[in-house]
Design a protein around this motif. Structure first.
Motif, PDB file in Angstrom:
ATOM      1  N   MET A  11      58.720  -7.276  67.194  1.00 18.45           N
ATOM      2  CA  MET A  11      59.512  -6.071  67.494  1.00 18.45           C
ATOM      3  C   MET A  11      59.303  -5.019  66.401  1.00 18.45           C
ATOM      4  SD  MET A  11      61.442  -4.618  69.608  1.00 18.45           S
ATOM      5  CE  MET A  11      62.585  -3.251  69.746  1.00 18.45           C
ATOM      6  N   SER A  12      59.234  -5.467  65.154  1.00 19.98           N
ATOM      7  CA  SER A  12      59.056  -4.527  64.059  1.00 19.98           C
ATOM      8  C   SER A  12      57.699  -3.829  64.149  1.00 19.98           C
ATOM      9  CB  SER A  12      59.202  -5.265  62.724  1.00 19.98           C
ATOM     10  OG  SER A  12      58.225  -6.290  62.621  1.00 19.98           O
ATOM     11  N   ARG A  13      56.658  -4.579  64.588  1.00 25.50           N
ATOM     12  CA  ARG A  13      55.336  -3.974  64.728  1.00 25.50           C
ATOM     13  C   ARG A  13      55.344  -2.929  65.838  1.00 25.50           C
ATOM     14  NH1 ARG A  13      51.045  -6.543  62.338  1.00 25.50           N
ATOM     15  NH2 ARG A  13      49.666  -5.709  63.967  1.00 25.50           N
ATOM     16  N   ARG A  14      56.048  -3.197  66.922  1.00 30.97           N
ATOM     17  CA  ARG A  14      56.144  -2.223  68.006  1.00 30.97           C
ATOM     18  C   ARG A  14      56.901  -0.971  67.549  1.00 30.97           C
ATOM     19  NH1 ARG A  14      57.600  -5.910  73.382  1.00 30.97           N
ATOM     20  NH2 ARG A  14      55.638  -7.124  73.397  1.00 30.97           N
ATOM     21  N   LEU A  15      57.964  -1.194  66.794  1.00 33.69           N
ATOM     22  CA  LEU A  15      58.732  -0.052  66.285  1.00 33.69           C
ATOM     23  C   LEU A  15      57.868   0.782  65.339  1.00 33.69           C
ATOM     24  CD1 LEU A  15      61.390   1.480  66.045  1.00 33.69           C
ATOM     25  CD2 LEU A  15      62.040  -0.099  64.203  1.00 33.69           C
ATOM     26  N   LEU A  16      57.124   0.106  64.465  1.00 29.08           N
ATOM     27  CA  LEU A  16      56.241   0.823  63.549  1.00 29.08           C
ATOM     28  C   LEU A  16      55.174   1.600  64.315  1.00 29.08           C
ATOM     29  CD1 LEU A  16      55.268   1.445  60.681  1.00 29.08           C
ATOM     30  CD2 LEU A  16      53.938  -0.684  60.755  1.00 29.08           C
ATOM     31  N   ALA A  17      54.604   0.972  65.357  1.00 25.79           N
ATOM     32  CA  ALA A  17      53.597   1.661  66.161  1.00 25.79           C
ATOM     33  C   ALA A  17      54.187   2.878  66.856  1.00 25.79           C
ATOM     34  CB  ALA A  17      53.005   0.691  67.185  1.00 25.79           C
ATOM     35  N   ALA A  18      55.437   2.746  67.347  1.00 21.48           N
ATOM     36  CA  ALA A  18      56.083   3.871  68.023  1.00 21.48           C
ATOM     37  C   ALA A  18      56.342   5.015  67.040  1.00 21.48           C
ATOM     38  CB  ALA A  18      57.400   3.406  68.655  1.00 21.48           C
ATOM     39  N   VAL A  19      56.791   4.680  65.827  1.00 20.59           N
ATOM     40  CA  VAL A  19      57.044   5.711  64.820  1.00 20.59           C
ATOM     41  C   VAL A  19      55.743   6.419  64.446  1.00 20.59           C
ATOM     42  CG1 VAL A  19      57.793   6.121  62.443  1.00 20.59           C
ATOM     43  CG2 VAL A  19      59.103   4.588  63.920  1.00 20.59           C
ATOM     44  N   LEU A  20      54.664   5.653  64.262  1.00 20.83           N
ATOM     45  CA  LEU A  20      53.373   6.246  63.923  1.00 20.83           C
ATOM     46  C   LEU A  20      52.852   7.121  65.067  1.00 20.83           C
ATOM     47  CD1 LEU A  20      51.592   3.234  62.165  1.00 20.83           C
ATOM     48  CD2 LEU A  20      52.575   5.278  61.106  1.00 20.83           C
ATOM     49  N   ALA A  21      53.085   6.684  66.295  1.00 21.37           N
ATOM     50  CA  ALA A  21      52.646   7.472  67.446  1.00 21.37           C
ATOM     51  C   ALA A  21      53.391   8.803  67.516  1.00 21.37           C
ATOM     52  CB  ALA A  21      52.849   6.681  68.734  1.00 21.37           C
ATOM     53  N   VAL A  22      54.707   8.754  67.284  1.00 24.85           N
ATOM     54  CA  VAL A  22      55.488   9.998  67.287  1.00 24.85           C
ATOM     55  C   VAL A  22      55.025  10.918  66.163  1.00 24.85           C
ATOM     56  CG1 VAL A  22      57.794  10.953  66.948  1.00 24.85           C
ATOM     57  CG2 VAL A  22      57.497   8.937  68.380  1.00 24.85           C
ATOM     58  N   GLY A  23      54.785  10.351  64.974  1.00 29.25           N
ATOM     59  CA  GLY A  23      54.288  11.164  63.867  1.00 29.25           C
ATOM     60  C   GLY A  23      52.944  11.788  64.169  1.00 29.25           C
ATOM     61  N   ALA A  24      52.055  11.014  64.822  1.00 30.24           N
ATOM     62  CA  ALA A  24      50.738  11.546  65.175  1.00 30.24           C
ATOM     63  C   ALA A  24      50.856  12.686  66.172  1.00 30.24           C
ATOM     64  CB  ALA A  24      49.866  10.429  65.747  1.00 30.24           C
ATOM     65  N   LEU A  25      51.745  12.530  67.149  1.00 31.25           N
ATOM     66  CA  LEU A  25      51.941  13.602  68.135  1.00 31.25           C
ATOM     67  C   LEU A  25      52.485  14.864  67.481  1.00 31.25           C
ATOM     68  CD1 LEU A  25      53.412  11.600  71.167  1.00 31.25           C
ATOM     69  CD2 LEU A  25      51.131  12.627  70.969  1.00 31.25           C
ATOM     70  N   LEU A  26      53.415  14.690  66.554  1.00 33.63           N
ATOM     71  CA  LEU A  26      53.976  15.859  65.860  1.00 33.63           C
ATOM     72  C   LEU A  26      52.915  16.587  65.039  1.00 33.63           C
ATOM     73  CD1 LEU A  26      57.416  14.439  64.642  1.00 33.63           C
ATOM     74  CD2 LEU A  26      57.006  16.055  66.505  1.00 33.63           C
ATOM     75  N   MET A  27      51.972  15.841  64.478  1.00 31.79           N
ATOM     76  CA  MET A  27      50.921  16.460  63.680  1.00 31.79           C
ATOM     77  C   MET A  27      49.849  17.110  64.560  1.00 31.79           C
ATOM     78  SD  MET A  27      50.422  13.669  60.599  1.00 31.79           S
ATOM     79  CE  MET A  27      49.276  14.757  59.749  1.00 31.79           C
ATOM     80  N   ILE A  28      49.591  16.523  65.710  1.00 24.74           N
ATOM     81  CA  ILE A  28      48.549  17.044  66.604  1.00 24.74           C
ATOM     82  C   ILE A  28      49.045  18.230  67.408  1.00 24.74           C
ATOM     83  CG2 ILE A  28      47.127  16.463  68.619  1.00 24.74           C
ATOM     84  CD1 ILE A  28      46.925  13.633  67.536  1.00 24.74           C
ATOM     85  N   PHE A  29      50.341  18.285  67.682  1.00 23.61           N
ATOM     86  CA  PHE A  29      50.873  19.310  68.581  1.00 23.61           C
ATOM     87  C   PHE A  29      50.512  20.737  68.156  1.00 23.61           C
ATOM     88  CE2 PHE A  29      54.241  22.261  69.878  1.00 23.61           C
ATOM     89  CZ  PHE A  29      54.163  22.124  71.267  1.00 23.61           C
ATOM     90  N   PRO A  30      50.621  21.122  66.863  1.00 22.88           N
ATOM     91  CA  PRO A  30      50.248  22.507  66.508  1.00 22.88           C
ATOM     92  C   PRO A  30      48.808  22.855  66.861  1.00 22.88           C
ATOM     93  CG  PRO A  30      51.487  21.486  64.729  1.00 22.88           C
ATOM     94  CD  PRO A  30      51.170  20.404  65.696  1.00 22.88           C
ATOM     95  N   PHE A  31      47.891  21.889  66.715  1.00 19.97           N
ATOM     96  CA  PHE A  31      46.495  22.148  67.060  1.00 19.97           C
ATOM     97  C   PHE A  31      46.329  22.317  68.564  1.00 19.97           C
ATOM     98  CE2 PHE A  31      46.467  19.684  63.115  1.00 19.97           C
ATOM     99  CZ  PHE A  31      45.722  20.523  62.298  1.00 19.97           C
ATOM    100  N   VAL A  32      47.032  21.472  69.329  1.00 19.72           N
ATOM    101  CA  VAL A  32      46.975  21.598  70.787  1.00 19.72           C
ATOM    102  C   VAL A  32      47.547  22.938  71.227  1.00 19.72           C
ATOM    103  CG1 VAL A  32      47.798  20.620  72.965  1.00 19.72           C
ATOM    104  CG2 VAL A  32      47.094  19.105  71.104  1.00 19.72           C
ATOM    105  N   TRP A  33      48.668  23.323  70.629  1.00 22.57           N
ATOM    106  CA  TRP A  33      49.306  24.592  70.982  1.00 22.57           C
ATOM    107  C   TRP A  33      48.401  25.770  70.627  1.00 22.57           C
ATOM    108  CZ3 TRP A  33      53.170  25.907  73.961  1.00 22.57           C
ATOM    109  CH2 TRP A  33      53.685  27.203  73.864  1.00 22.57           C
ATOM    110  N   THR A  34      47.714  25.678  69.492  1.00 21.09           N
ATOM    111  CA  THR A  34      46.788  26.739  69.087  1.00 21.09           C
ATOM    112  C   THR A  34      45.667  26.894  70.104  1.00 21.09           C
ATOM    113  OG1 THR A  34      47.253  26.366  66.745  1.00 21.09           O
ATOM    114  CG2 THR A  34      45.203  27.509  67.276  1.00 21.09           C
ATOM    115  N   PHE A  35      45.087  25.779  70.532  1.00 20.49           N
ATOM    116  CA  PHE A  35      43.989  25.844  71.501  1.00 20.49           C
ATOM    117  C   PHE A  35      44.466  26.369  72.848  1.00 20.49           C
ATOM    118  CE2 PHE A  35      41.626  23.765  74.965  1.00 20.49           C
ATOM    119  CZ  PHE A  35      40.378  24.347  74.744  1.00 20.49           C
ATOM    120  N   VAL A  36      45.627  25.890  73.297  1.00 18.96           N
ATOM    121  CA  VAL A  36      46.159  26.344  74.593  1.00 18.96           C
ATOM    122  C   VAL A  36      46.434  27.843  74.556  1.00 18.96           C
ATOM    123  CG1 VAL A  36      48.138  26.190  76.156  1.00 18.96           C
ATOM    124  CG2 VAL A  36      47.106  24.112  75.229  1.00 18.96           C
TER     125      VAL A  36
END
Length: 267
Positions: free
Chosen positions: A1-26
């Motif tokens: 469960m802890s590994r899944r939670l860690l993966a979910a947190v990392l995924a959310v962090g990755a999306l937050l970091m990628i979003f400005p680049f996606v928004w810039t391109f769009v």
């Protein structure tokens, strides 16, 4: 469960970091009028009007080439000066070496904003304002680069140098044939940092550049946003163009960067 939670947190962090680049391109491919309406990740009217506008209002090819030449030349010179100084501080013995090294590192505490005025006075005295030399010469030495590469040289076994001395090699040959190949990951990592610093430099070019002939990419984008404040798609198109080389360079150098970090953690 802890590994899944860690993966979910990392995924959310990755999306937050990628979003400005996606928004810039769009935004860069969104029609000018739609940018000012309700924001959408999928634009109703997509096109390359922003990119066409970008090349119409600015000599964008020339500006991009200026930034590329400046970044490549500056990075090459920084690698040369920093690696040679790092070898000297790590391997050569001379009076006051530690004092000189500490004094050199102390310059890291001086912000660039403090150095702008004296640097400009010096550049103006040599009649280098609004030239390529004014952009390159002040960037050919870096205390951070010397510190980073010195640490990489210092951890190399001295037995390698001693064996080379027995074979008749001098410091220059040892530096070129043994030291540089062994610290290649650190050189690539610092080269990437130096390239990014030069590519994104804004304050110093803003001070010494007067004409569009020598304008760099950050200055071009700044002039675009000041003169065409409503052309957000053109501004974002310029941002996309400025981001692509850095992403490509990082993708190529990623393996060396990871290797450099891994070696830094080994005793």
């Amino acid at each position: 469960m802890s590994r899944r939670l860690l993966a979910a947190v990392l995924a959310v962090g990755a999306l937050l970091m990628i979003f400005p680049f996606v928004w810039t391109f769009v935004t860069s491919i969104t029609a000018g009028g739609d940018v000012l309406t309700t924001p959408r990740l999928i634009p109703e009217e997509a096109g390359l009007d922003g990119y066409r506008k970008l090349f119409e209002v600015l000599p964008f090819w020339r500006i991009t080439v200026n930034s590329l030449v400046l970044a490549v030349v500056s990075t090459a010179l920084l690698l040369i000066t920093s690696s040679t100084a790092a070898y000297a501080f790590a391997r050569l013995d001379f009076p006051g070496k530690n004092v000189v090294f500490v004094a050199y590192l102390a310059t890291l505490m001086i912000p660039m904003q403090v150095l702008v005025v004296p640097l400009f006075i010096e550049v103006r005295a040599f009649d280098l304002v609004d030239t390529y030399a004014s952009l390159i010469v002040p960037t050919i030495a870096s205390a951070f680069g010397v510190f980073l590469l010195r640490q990489s040289v210092a951890v190399l076994p001295r037995e390698l140098d001693e064996a080379a001395f027995v074979d008749g090699a001098g410091h220059i040959r040892i530096f070129l044939r043994i030291t540089l190949p062994l610290i290649r990951p650190a050189l690539v990592t610092y080269g990437l940092f130096a390239f990014m610093s030069s590519w994104n430099a804004f304050l110093w070019p803003l001070v010494v550049i007067r004409s569009r002939e020598f304008m760099t990419l950050p200055l071009g984008l700044a002039s675009l946003s000041g003169e065409y404040t409503v052309q957000w798609n053109a501004i974002m198109a310029g941002s996309v163009v400025s981001i692509v080389p850095i992403l490509a360079l990082y993708a190529v150098a990623q393996q060396h960067i990871v290797q450099s970090v891994a070696q830094a953690g080994l005793k």
